[in-house]
Write a protein that holds these residues in place. Structure first.
Motif, PDB file in Angstrom:
ATOM      1  N   GLU A 181      45.073  26.310 126.863  1.00 13.12           N
ATOM      2  CA  GLU A 181      44.634  27.449 127.094  1.00 13.12           C
ATOM      3  C   GLU A 181      45.793  28.322 128.055  1.00 13.12           C
ATOM      4  OE1 GLU A 181      40.899  29.083 129.197  1.00 13.12           O
ATOM      5  OE2 GLU A 181      40.031  27.992 127.262  1.00 13.12           O
TER       6      GLU A 181
ATOM      7  N   ASN B 130      45.965  32.144 129.222  1.00 17.04           N
ATOM      8  CA  ASN B 130      45.389  33.260 129.396  1.00 17.04           C
ATOM      9  C   ASN B 130      46.263  34.440 129.615  1.00 17.04           C
ATOM     10  OD1 ASN B 130      43.552  35.567 130.419  1.00 17.04           O
ATOM     11  ND2 ASN B 130      42.450  33.888 131.432  1.00 17.04           N
TER      12      ASN B 130
ATOM     13  N   VAL C 163      43.601  33.393 125.352  1.00 13.59           N
ATOM     14  CA  VAL C 163      42.507  34.121 125.684  1.00 13.59           C
ATOM     15  C   VAL C 163      43.176  35.655 125.887  1.00 13.59           C
ATOM     16  CG1 VAL C 163      40.714  34.666 127.405  1.00 13.59           C
ATOM     17  CG2 VAL C 163      41.427  32.272 126.995  1.00 13.59           C
TER      18      VAL C 163
END
Length: 113
Positions: free
Chosen positions: A3, A5, A38
């Motif tokens: 992930e 971000n 994200v």
């Protein structure tokens, strides 16, 4: 799935794209095959966020230069979107991701080269 971000700390779009580029380079060097970006969907909660728009534009460029194989915005990452169905047909293992079929406007799934 790794992930990334790029909305943390509410940076400018320019700063977020710098982070995105560096994180994608690092992920590729580490042998990561897919990432979830994200980016949020707008600070007002109504969508159309500046960082999200800049991210999608950047990813289009990465497709054309061959830096990434494919991407699918979270709102289309599901069985109710033709784009989502085509994406999963190519990358069926991604169907197990927690955001599959959630219409999450704040993320984008990316397949790296």
């Amino acid at each position: 799935m790794k992930e990334i971000n790029i909305e943390m700390g509410y940076p400018t779009a320019e700063c977020a794209m710098f982070v995105l580029k560096n994180e994608l380079i690092t992920a590729r060097r580490m042998g990561v095959k897919q990432v979830k970006i994200v980016h949020g969907y707008g600070s007002k909660g109504i969508g159309g966020g500046v960082i999200k728009s800049a991210c999608i534009k950047e990813l289009r460029g990465y497709i054309s230069t061959g830096t990434i194989k494919a991407y699918c915005p979270g709102e289309k990452f599901g069985p109710f979107s033709e784009e989502g169905r085509q994406f999963i047909a190519k990358y069926p293992h991604l169907k197990s991701d927690r955001d599959w079929a959630k219409s999450n406007d704040g993320v984008t799934i990316v397949v790296l080269r």
